[in-house]
Design a protein around this motif. Sequence first.
Motif, PDB file in Angstrom:
ATOM      1  N   GLY A   1     -12.138  -2.808  -0.642  1.00 24.98           N
ATOM      2  CA  GLY A   1     -11.684  -4.164  -1.446  1.00 24.98           C
ATOM      3  C   GLY A   1     -12.112  -4.430  -2.459  1.00 24.98           C
ATOM      4  O   GLY A   1     -13.331  -4.414  -2.403  1.00 24.98           O
TER       5      GLY A   1
ATOM      6  N   GLU B   1      -9.917  -9.470   0.784  1.00 25.63           N
ATOM      7  CA  GLU B   1     -10.226  -8.187  -0.039  1.00 25.63           C
ATOM      8  C   GLU B   1      -9.730  -8.079  -1.324  1.00 25.63           C
ATOM      9  O   GLU B   1     -10.283  -7.251  -1.865  1.00 25.63           O
TER      10      GLU B   1
ATOM     11  N   ARG C   1      -6.673  -3.851  -2.117  1.00 25.21           N
ATOM     12  CA  ARG C   1      -7.324  -2.959  -0.893  1.00 25.21           C
ATOM     13  C   ARG C   1      -6.622  -1.385  -1.460  1.00 25.21           C
ATOM     14  O   ARG C   1      -5.463  -1.186  -1.224  1.00 25.21           O
TER      15      ARG C   1
END
Length: 751
Positions: free
Chosen positions: A418, A391, A394
């Motif tokens: 993300g 990601e 985040r």
Amino acid sequence: MVLKKLFFLPLFIFSLIATHAIAQVQTISTDSIIRRTIYNKTVNNPPAFEFTAYNKLIITADPDLIEGNIDSVFVTKRSRKIFSRIDSSDCVFKKIISKQHLYVTEKISKFRHSGQILKETILATRMAGFKEPIFEYFSLQLQPFSLYDDTYSLVEKEYPSPISQKGYRQYNYTYAGTVWLENRLVHKITFAPKKKTKTGKLEGILYLDSEKLSIAKAELKVNGLLRIKSNHDFKFDPILKNWFPSQASLLIKKGNSTTPIKIFGETITFEGTNPKLNPEGKKFASDFIEIQSDSKYYEPRFNSYFKLKHPDIAIEINETAIAKKENLWYTYFNDSTDVRSNPTYVSLDSLVEKRKIENKIRIGRKVIKGYYPIGFFDVDLRYLLRYNNYEGFRLGLGGITNDKLSKIFKMEGYYAYGTKDGIFKGYISNALRLNNHTETWLGVSYRDDVAEIANANFEIDKRSFKIYDPRPFNISTFYNHVTWRGFVETKIIPKTESIWQITQSNIIPKFNYQFEHQGQLYTDFRATIVTASLQWNPFSQYMQTPNGKIEIDKKFPKFTFQFSKTLPALWKNSFDFGKVDVRFDYQKKFNSNHKLSFLFEGGYAFGDIPITHVYNHSPNNLTKDKILQRITFAGKDSFETMYFNEFFSNKYAFLELEHQFPKWIISQKIKPVFSLATKYGIGALDNASQHKSIAFKTLEKGYMESGFELNQIYKGLGFVAFYRYGPNHMPHFEDNIALKLSVKIDLGFNN
């Protein structure tokens, strides 16, 4: 002259023999008394009784011991003393302590003992400055009620009881004659540890009834880092026909320590006496401070066998206990000689209200658990910022409603984004409280998010709040899941927490993977799973407060069980599989500040199960050629030398043994904690050919690594080193070495 000396020689020898014989008889007599006292413990300790108790704890100082001078403070510059400032702290402290105590708290309790259980129900309580008391205070193990247990707990430390088998081996006993107490002849016996230590051990005087060989009085003390005196007075009861406690007192003062000593959950600090740091021998306020706790026991009743209500709860605080104030305190229990208590209440009540200390404590309790309260909503600090290889950064915002909105309904959720995968994720949950005492909640939730593959997690585990959680930083293999969940959370079974749930998930692996089932390749699938997850702490002690249940004495071992099974015929479930997971957690703390930890985890997954739901053995090592390239952050209960996605199993066992040594005090700011650890894992993967497009190995031959941890070297940062050996060691020496940084800034509660 010589003949005269020879004449007296036999008399002298006879005198020595007689003296030795008398001493030997006395020794045997003392030994016999102690052994018989230990043998009669079960007889002399009544099996069932109840009584009312009043306890008052004050933190104070004797103003007559404080000089109260106004001093001139000088500093040295260029070998000359130059005046700096006026120090009037001692004078101000003396004036304050002459009028009031530093702190005072009182409580009235009902104690009931049935079998092996002693339960306290707090009927009334008040703490200076607080409308609602700090409930955690009542869990402090300062002084025990009974002296017949095998261990004697004093100021949160345990010592072998002088009337126990272990104490019999560790103490020297000396007969000190007889005295009369309440017209009964009583043996007076002193005891002291056979081996002296710097930290101090228990010693004192026992007064034992010559007929019953029961305790009639006890004067105990510990002289070490703290100076502690603990006295127990008994009264001969005509109904019981034996001695029963009538009152107890406890006094705590500063002992011999070169470094500060913190007690009461680190809320009180006794400054150290270090000649290097304080060459002039200046007195601190803590040199005069003393903590006094006095308990009185009233209206004992014996042999009235009754069934305890909620026997799994050691301390129960009635909701009305906070409201009971003046009339109850001063008609029955008031000590008219203590003229400084009332001014203490008045002063601290106004001070706490002025500085909004109660509100700061409320916020502090939330922050420790990972939340910051804003009105009726607690913002979850764990969702604000995280990082992983899939990601990227985040970013998120979430939280849960609190009691200001409702005590029987709560709503929880988050929304995250993300930066690397460019996808929004979210979660929403609603729950209704069905029972306050058992903390039973019925709820439903929806989640659209990603999760690490093959992660052996227990649903009952609480996500502890960490300022920095290092392990997800290195993870790159995730699966997306859209999950509906219905659940019941409850503590209805004594000394347990459990979650019972049913979930329906659509799962899409976010990496190159295919699962073969009945000749068909699946890149995504559907799973409907029913799960029961239970944490059982059979030896812990609990306190029931108006705000919920608190584990006040965390004792080991602890057991965790989890069973999950798909429901093939429900909601188009793709595969039929199930999992059984267990965990055994044991920790032992010693008075020498050493700590031994043992952890066992095991799991068995059966049926047609995709790789997203098997076990990966918690790896935490990057696939890089050089040692320095693999330096990341250490995880918790993970294999530091195992590479990510190196091994997978559908059945496994994991063992970890760790020995933690006392803090190594280098300076006031540098106090690292050194630990030695060994980890072992073994596993197997049935039907490995079903898993396509992913390379991995299996663990039939086992996996071993050992190393050391040097944590909290400076401001939570530390250093970890582990070495991989055994059947799965790597051909090149440096590939078996893992060097990591550790971060131990953890504000959460780990079970």
